[in-house]
Design an enzyme around this catalytic site. Structure first.
Site, PDB file in Angstrom:
ATOM      1  N   SER A 138       0.846  -1.190   0.000  1.00 31.70           N
ATOM      2  CA  SER A 138       0.000   0.000   0.000  1.00 31.70           C
ATOM      3  C   SER A 138       0.884   1.243   0.000  1.00 31.70           C
ATOM      4  O   SER A 138       2.013   1.223   0.521  1.00 31.70           O
ATOM      5  CB  SER A 138      -0.864   0.023   1.268  1.00 31.70           C
ATOM      6  OG  SER A 138      -1.491   1.285   1.416  1.00 31.70           O
ATOM      7  N   TYR A 152      -1.667  -0.596  10.202  1.00 33.13           N
ATOM      8  CA  TYR A 152      -1.800  -1.066   8.818  1.00 33.13           C
ATOM      9  C   TYR A 152      -0.562  -0.658   8.003  1.00 33.13           C
ATOM     10  O   TYR A 152       0.014  -1.467   7.270  1.00 33.13           O
ATOM     11  CB  TYR A 152      -3.073  -0.455   8.236  1.00 33.13           C
ATOM     12  CG  TYR A 152      -3.300  -0.665   6.766  1.00 33.13           C
ATOM     13  CD1 TYR A 152      -3.825  -1.865   6.283  1.00 33.13           C
ATOM     14  CD2 TYR A 152      -3.022   0.344   5.831  1.00 33.13           C
ATOM     15  CE1 TYR A 152      -4.065  -2.044   4.928  1.00 33.13           C
ATOM     16  CE2 TYR A 152      -3.257   0.176   4.482  1.00 33.13           C
ATOM     17  CZ  TYR A 152      -3.783  -1.020   4.035  1.00 33.13           C
ATOM     18  OH  TYR A 152      -4.011  -1.200   2.697  1.00 33.13           O
TER      19      TYR A 152
END
Ligand code: NAP
Length: 243
Positions: A138, A152
């Site tokens: 990501s 995350y």
């Protein structure tokens, strides 16, 4: 040799589009899911309707026994797994770091990184020839995702390091390992973060002035897996509209 792919979290979002695109390109595809059997079956149905070959398999990819069961099932149906997409991932409600409980931190790390470690390990164990892995990281691994989900972001940073190191370990075996780093993509994931319309809110801050689609990410993943990317390993494609 027949191309055989496992797409973890292949029933929804980026994984679903990747499963469909790989099947269109002639791969036999295992569409992995953990909860949403209906969506995974929908993906398998759409693949079969276009003449492709796929089946769904329920496995929590953070669990070693379940990962091995998935690889065994694919071996039985299709033979050696030649391509792996580590796509399964989770995030939780937008929070500051001091608000994140240890249980949540561990769940995020387990689901996003331990899963990648376990699937890569199972893949390597059975690989007999050249192949390829794509890890879905990501843009958060670059930004750190402050005020939203540092847990995350940390999991995706770890995934990037794993990608780089493993690419070097496997280069001699002609197994390529690459990563993609999507930015703001229209999927269900943002609802899990507590803001279903997050992509629309952030669109004006993205250089291309819009969110991305799961299909745009799937195109990059599929290219990295393909022979067209035969000299690409240890690399990352940012799919973040310029961010
Ligand atoms: P999504 O629509 O929420 O899909 C997540 C998928 O992960 C689901 O198919 C889910 O399975 C699966 N999954 C979750 N935990 C699992 C587990 N323990 N075992 C097996 N499967 C599991 O999200 P998405 O946006 O497509 O995300 C896919 C990947 O892209 C993730 O790694 C995410 O971090 C990354 N990403 C997304 C964005 C974005 O803006 N959307 C941006 C950057 C990176 P079920 O269907 O069974 O629930």
């Amino acid at each position: 040799m027949q191309n055989v792919a496992i797409v973890t979290g292949g029933g929804r979002g980026i994984g679903a589009e990747t499963s469909r695109l790989l099947a269109l390109k002639g791969y036999k595809v295992c569409v992995n899911y953990v909860v949403d059997a209906y969506s995974a079956e929908q993906v398998v149905g759409s693949i079969k309707a276009r003449g492709g070959d796929a089946f769904s398999f329920k496995a929590d990819v953070s669990n070693e026994t379940e990962v091995q069961a998935m690889f065994d099932a694919v071996a039985q149906s299709y033979g050696t797994v030649t391509h792996l997409v580590n796509n399964a991932g989770v995030l939780f409600t937008q929070s500051r770091l001091h608000e994140i409980k240890i249980e949540r931190f561990k769940t995020v790390l387990n689901t996003n990184v331990v899963s990648c470690f376990l699937c890569c390990k199972a893949f390597i164990k059975q690989a007999t020839s050249a192949g390829a892995i794509v890890n879905v990281s990501s843009a958060a691994s670059r930004t750190g995702a402050p005020f939203e989900y540092i847990d995350y972001a940390a999991s995706k940073g770890a995934m990037d390091a794993l990608t780089k190191g493993l690419s070097l370990e496997l280069a001699e075996r002609q197994i390529r390992v690459n990563g993609v780093r999507p930015g703001c993509i229209y999927t269900d994931m943002h609802a899990d973060g507590g803001e279903p319309d997050r992509v629309d809110r952030l669109a004006s801050q993205i250089p291309l002035k819009r969110g991305g689609t799961a299909e745009e990410v799937a195109q990059a993943i599929t290219w990295l897996l393909s022979e067209e990317a035969s000299y690409v390993t240890g690399s990352f494609i940012d799919i973040a509209g310029g961010n």
